[in-house]
Design an enzyme around this catalytic site. Structure first.
Site, PDB file in Angstrom:
ATOM      1  N   ARG A 232       0.812  -1.303  -0.128  1.00 52.47           N
ATOM      2  CA  ARG A 232       0.094   0.020   0.173  1.00 52.47           C
ATOM      3  C   ARG A 232       0.753   1.348   0.033  1.00 52.47           C
ATOM      4  O   ARG A 232       0.340   2.196   0.555  1.00 52.47           O
ATOM      5  CB  ARG A 232      -1.021   0.097   1.079  1.00 52.47           C
ATOM      6  CG  ARG A 232      -1.801  -1.118   1.114  1.00 52.47           C
ATOM      7  CD  ARG A 232      -3.145  -0.906   1.956  1.00 52.47           C
ATOM      8  NE  ARG A 232      -3.987  -2.081   1.826  1.00 52.47           N
ATOM      9  CZ  ARG A 232      -4.053  -3.092   2.490  1.00 52.47           C
ATOM     10  NH1 ARG A 232      -3.034  -3.271   3.410  1.00 52.47           N
ATOM     11  NH2 ARG A 232      -4.988  -4.136   2.253  1.00 52.47           N
TER      12      ARG A 232
ATOM     13  N   LYS B 116       3.182  11.587 -10.870  1.00 53.63           N
ATOM     14  CA  LYS B 116       2.320  10.648 -11.918  1.00 53.63           C
ATOM     15  C   LYS B 116       3.182   9.357 -11.964  1.00 53.63           C
ATOM     16  O   LYS B 116       4.309   9.471 -12.496  1.00 53.63           O
ATOM     17  CB  LYS B 116       2.062  11.489 -13.239  1.00 53.63           C
ATOM     18  CG  LYS B 116       1.065  12.493 -13.035  1.00 53.63           C
ATOM     19  CD  LYS B 116       0.689  13.031 -14.596  1.00 53.63           C
ATOM     20  CE  LYS B 116      -0.400  14.080 -14.466  1.00 53.63           C
ATOM     21  NZ  LYS B 116      -0.588  14.510 -15.845  1.00 53.63           N
TER      22      LYS B 116
ATOM     23  N   GLU C 250      10.416  19.364 -23.976  1.00 52.07           N
ATOM     24  CA  GLU C 250       9.610  19.567 -22.750  1.00 52.07           C
ATOM     25  C   GLU C 250      10.332  20.966 -22.027  1.00 52.07           C
ATOM     26  O   GLU C 250       9.439  21.469 -21.395  1.00 52.07           O
ATOM     27  CB  GLU C 250       9.745  18.346 -21.748  1.00 52.07           C
ATOM     28  CG  GLU C 250       9.108  17.030 -22.179  1.00 52.07           C
ATOM     29  CD  GLU C 250       7.668  17.270 -22.148  1.00 52.07           C
ATOM     30  OE1 GLU C 250       6.999  18.010 -21.640  1.00 52.07           O
ATOM     31  OE2 GLU C 250       6.762  16.021 -22.477  1.00 52.07           O
TER      32      GLU C 250
ATOM     33  N   LYS D 240       7.157  23.402 -12.713  1.00 57.74           N
ATOM     34  CA  LYS D 240       6.582  22.263 -12.702  1.00 57.74           C
ATOM     35  C   LYS D 240       6.003  22.194 -11.243  1.00 57.74           C
ATOM     36  O   LYS D 240       5.144  21.731 -10.635  1.00 57.74           O
ATOM     37  CB  LYS D 240       7.290  20.865 -13.108  1.00 57.74           C
ATOM     38  CG  LYS D 240       6.380  19.675 -12.931  1.00 57.74           C
ATOM     39  CD  LYS D 240       6.554  18.581 -13.896  1.00 57.74           C
ATOM     40  CE  LYS D 240       5.532  17.695 -13.579  1.00 57.74           C
ATOM     41  NZ  LYS D 240       5.574  16.537 -14.336  1.00 57.74           N
TER      42      LYS D 240
ATOM     43  N   GLU E 131      -4.141  17.226 -10.898  1.00 67.08           N
ATOM     44  CA  GLU E 131      -4.707  17.923 -12.341  1.00 67.08           C
ATOM     45  C   GLU E 131      -6.222  18.202 -12.604  1.00 67.08           C
ATOM     46  O   GLU E 131      -6.891  17.563 -13.307  1.00 67.08           O
ATOM     47  CB  GLU E 131      -4.488  16.856 -13.460  1.00 67.08           C
ATOM     48  CG  GLU E 131      -4.258  17.449 -14.812  1.00 67.08           C
ATOM     49  CD  GLU E 131      -3.633  16.844 -15.974  1.00 67.08           C
ATOM     50  OE1 GLU E 131      -2.446  16.227 -15.700  1.00 67.08           O
ATOM     51  OE2 GLU E 131      -3.891  16.765 -17.071  1.00 67.08           O
TER      52      GLU E 131
ATOM     53  N   ARG F 235      -2.839  22.020 -13.824  1.00 70.24           N
ATOM     54  CA  ARG F 235      -1.781  21.162 -14.044  1.00 70.24           C
ATOM     55  C   ARG F 235      -1.822  20.744 -15.538  1.00 70.24           C
ATOM     56  O   ARG F 235      -0.959  20.389 -16.111  1.00 70.24           O
ATOM     57  CB  ARG F 235      -1.837  20.086 -13.281  1.00 70.24           C
ATOM     58  CG  ARG F 235      -0.638  18.985 -13.376  1.00 70.24           C
ATOM     59  CD  ARG F 235      -0.167  17.839 -12.201  1.00 70.24           C
ATOM     60  NE  ARG F 235       0.870  17.043 -12.920  1.00 70.24           N
ATOM     61  CZ  ARG F 235       1.209  16.062 -11.854  1.00 70.24           C
ATOM     62  NH1 ARG F 235       0.904  16.137 -10.447  1.00 70.24           N
ATOM     63  NH2 ARG F 235       2.363  15.400 -12.423  1.00 70.24           N
TER      64      ARG F 235
ATOM     65  N   ASN G  36       0.245  20.187 -20.452  1.00 68.46           N
ATOM     66  CA  ASN G  36      -0.088  19.440 -21.721  1.00 68.46           C
ATOM     67  C   ASN G  36      -0.116  20.211 -22.814  1.00 68.46           C
ATOM     68  O   ASN G  36      -0.502  19.818 -23.787  1.00 68.46           O
ATOM     69  CB  ASN G  36      -1.379  18.710 -21.458  1.00 68.46           C
ATOM     70  CG  ASN G  36      -1.380  17.662 -20.345  1.00 68.46           C
ATOM     71  OD1 ASN G  36      -0.424  16.932 -20.020  1.00 68.46           O
ATOM     72  ND2 ASN G  36      -2.558  17.805 -19.480  1.00 68.46           N
TER      73      ASN G  36
ATOM     74  N   HIS H 149       0.570  18.518 -26.302  1.00 62.38           N
ATOM     75  CA  HIS H 149       0.292  17.084 -26.103  1.00 62.38           C
ATOM     76  C   HIS H 149      -0.912  16.451 -26.805  1.00 62.38           C
ATOM     77  O   HIS H 149      -0.889  15.490 -27.022  1.00 62.38           O
ATOM     78  CB  HIS H 149       0.195  16.813 -24.848  1.00 62.38           C
ATOM     79  CG  HIS H 149       1.310  16.583 -23.829  1.00 62.38           C
ATOM     80  ND1 HIS H 149       2.466  17.829 -23.631  1.00 62.38           N
ATOM     81  CD2 HIS H 149       2.198  15.931 -23.123  1.00 62.38           C
ATOM     82  CE1 HIS H 149       3.510  17.617 -23.002  1.00 62.38           C
ATOM     83  NE2 HIS H 149       3.474  16.286 -22.868  1.00 62.38           N
TER      84      HIS H 149
ATOM     85  N   HIS I 257       0.277  13.663 -28.941  1.00 61.95           N
ATOM     86  CA  HIS I 257      -0.455  12.073 -28.809  1.00 61.95           C
ATOM     87  C   HIS I 257      -1.040  11.647 -29.842  1.00 61.95           C
ATOM     88  O   HIS I 257      -0.875  10.570 -30.126  1.00 61.95           O
ATOM     89  CB  HIS I 257      -1.184  12.176 -27.373  1.00 61.95           C
ATOM     90  CG  HIS I 257      -0.394  12.278 -26.169  1.00 61.95           C
ATOM     91  ND1 HIS I 257      -1.246  12.634 -25.017  1.00 61.95           N
ATOM     92  CD2 HIS I 257       0.519  11.999 -25.814  1.00 61.95           C
ATOM     93  CE1 HIS I 257      -0.350  12.609 -24.014  1.00 61.95           C
ATOM     94  NE2 HIS I 257       0.705  12.051 -24.560  1.00 61.95           N
TER      95      HIS I 257
ATOM     96  N   HIS J 150       8.451  10.781 -27.871  1.00 61.47           N
ATOM     97  CA  HIS J 150       7.412  11.731 -27.144  1.00 61.47           C
ATOM     98  C   HIS J 150       7.672  13.208 -27.221  1.00 61.47           C
ATOM     99  O   HIS J 150       6.920  13.847 -27.421  1.00 61.47           O
ATOM    100  CB  HIS J 150       7.194  11.239 -25.652  1.00 61.47           C
ATOM    101  CG  HIS J 150       6.492  11.945 -24.833  1.00 61.47           C
ATOM    102  ND1 HIS J 150       4.795  11.990 -25.084  1.00 61.47           N
ATOM    103  CD2 HIS J 150       6.827  13.111 -23.856  1.00 61.47           C
ATOM    104  CE1 HIS J 150       4.616  13.003 -24.267  1.00 61.47           C
ATOM    105  NE2 HIS J 150       5.523  13.516 -23.470  1.00 61.47           N
TER     106      HIS J 150
HETATM  107  N1  GLY Z   1       3.880  15.464 -17.565  1.00 58.25           N
HETATM  108  C1  GLY Z   1       2.703  16.098 -17.157  1.00 58.25           C
HETATM  109  C2  GLY Z   1       2.296  16.057 -15.728  1.00 58.25           C
HETATM  110  O1  GLY Z   1       3.102  15.627 -15.020  1.00 58.25           O
HETATM  111  O2  GLY Z   1       1.336  16.523 -15.257  1.00 58.25           O
END
Ligand code: GLY
Length: 374
Positions: A122, A144, A186, A228, A238, A242, A246, A249, A253, A267
């Protein structure tokens, strides 16, 4: 020289240390967390050959034993089978709740090992030691974690913040030029989305940074992580800001999906082309001046990066096909495409209010340029 960025999340706060030589100092940092003196490292086979001995020597010097699991390099590793292997391996190593697991590699390893740490007993602590520029400025920060599903990228995962990030900028020296520039996609994204002065600085310093200037690399990674960290502090899960991360993206994507998530388009390359398209769309909607997309494209071109769909080898779907792929993106809300658009360089915002005929015209023109270049 080492810089530190603090990620200020109450109860889950942590530091990101940035600079050359941090790998050698991993031992004392990791030992300071307590837990057993046996450390499990999840890495990939490429990083293991290049840097694992150095990491393990540093851990040994700090009185820690360690064992490593080296998985195949590449996006295909972010799957159920490798997740199961990682979790079972951590269990076989008798990892306890108070232990620390190290994720040592690029974005694939950070996401997979972070997710394994999230679901093991957990949740156990983990330290990110990112080895690529993309991982140092984006994926290792913000919690993430996850794997891909046959239904799409990153569809299975959890938010699980690392306890520490050690971004050793000397490790960037072993990246191929292509991988470095994909990560730079990025970096430049941060300037485009929220810091015009940083974009100005990248326009002048980008080439030196790519050529290996260490001070410039530290400054670029640090500014990216600061931005960030600030966005993640405001919106960890998000629900709002956040999503600004993107930028590029939604287009990117779709292009990655169209090229089968293969070597045809990395990417970060998809993100860079996607940013140029997002600025083009913003200009056509009258949100920013036509100079902005031109400036974005000129900088990417100066850096020797992919800028247009014309720079992607092989065939692509038509505009309607690409738009359909955009519709499969996670960022769809109530069936409406959400775009990150810009009022100018450094001033991005989110909107669901984008007429699809304007998106189609941007895609059509990009595809026509590709066709004209053969
Ligand atoms: N790579 C986008 C984020 O971490 O929200």
């Amino acid at each position: 020289m080492t810089a530190t960025v603090h990620v200020d999340l109450p109860g889950r706060e942590y530091d990101i240390h940035i600079g050359p030589g941090l790998l050698d100092q991993a031992g004392p940092y990791v030992a300071a967390f307590g837990g057993r003196k046996h450390i499990c490292i999840i890495t990939d086979e490429t990083v293991a050959v290049l840097h694992l001995a150095q990491l393990q020597a540093g851990l040994t010097a700090a009185g820690l034993t360690s064992e490593a699991l080296a998985l195949p390099a590449g996006e295909a590793t972010k799957c159920w089978a490798q997740l199961e292997k990682s979790v079972e391996w951590l269990l076989s190593q008798k990892v306890e709740r108070g232990d620390v697991v190290i994720a040592f590699g690029g974005g694939v390893i950070g996401d997979l090992a972070g997710f394994a740490a999230a679901i093991m007993r957990r949740g156990v602590r983990f330290v990110q030691i990112p080895t690529t520029l993309l991982a140092q400025v984006d994926s290792s920060v913000g919690g993430k974690t996850g794997i891909n599903s046959p239904m799409g990228k990153n569809l299975i995962g959890a938010f699980h913040q690392p306890s520490l990030v050690l971004a050793d900028t000397a490790l960037l020296g072993t990246l191929t030029a292509r991988d470095f520039l994909a990560g730079y996609g990025e970096v430049v994204k941060y300037g485009m989305l929220g810091d015009a002065a940083f974009f100005d600085w990248l326009e002048t310093q980008g080439p030196a940074l790519a050529a290996g200037d260490m001070d410039a690399r530290i400054r670029a990674v640090t500014r990216s992580c600061e931005m960030k960290a600030d966005i993640v502090r405001r919106d960890e899960k998000e629900n709002g800001d956040r999503a600004l991360l993107n930028l590029g993206h939604t287009f990117g994507h779709a292009l990655e999906a169209a090229t089968g998530y293969s070597d045809r388009l990395l990417h970060g390359e998809g993100v860079a082309i996607g940013c140029a398209l997002a600025f083009e769309l913003s200009a056509r909607l009258g949100l920013c001046s036509q100079e902005d997309p031109s400036r974005v494209r000129a900088h990417l071109r100066d850096m020797g990066m992919k800028v247009d769909m014309a720079d992607i080898a092989g065939d692509l779907p038509d505009a309607a096909g690409l738009l359909a792929l955009m519709g499969q993106d996670k960022k769809v809300l109530d069936g409406k495409l959400r775009f990150v658009l810009a009022r100018g360089i450094g001033d991005a915002f989110m909107t669901s209010d984008v007429p699809s005929d304007v998106v189609l015209s941007v895609l059509d023109d990009a595809l026509a340029l590709k066709k004209s270049r053969g």
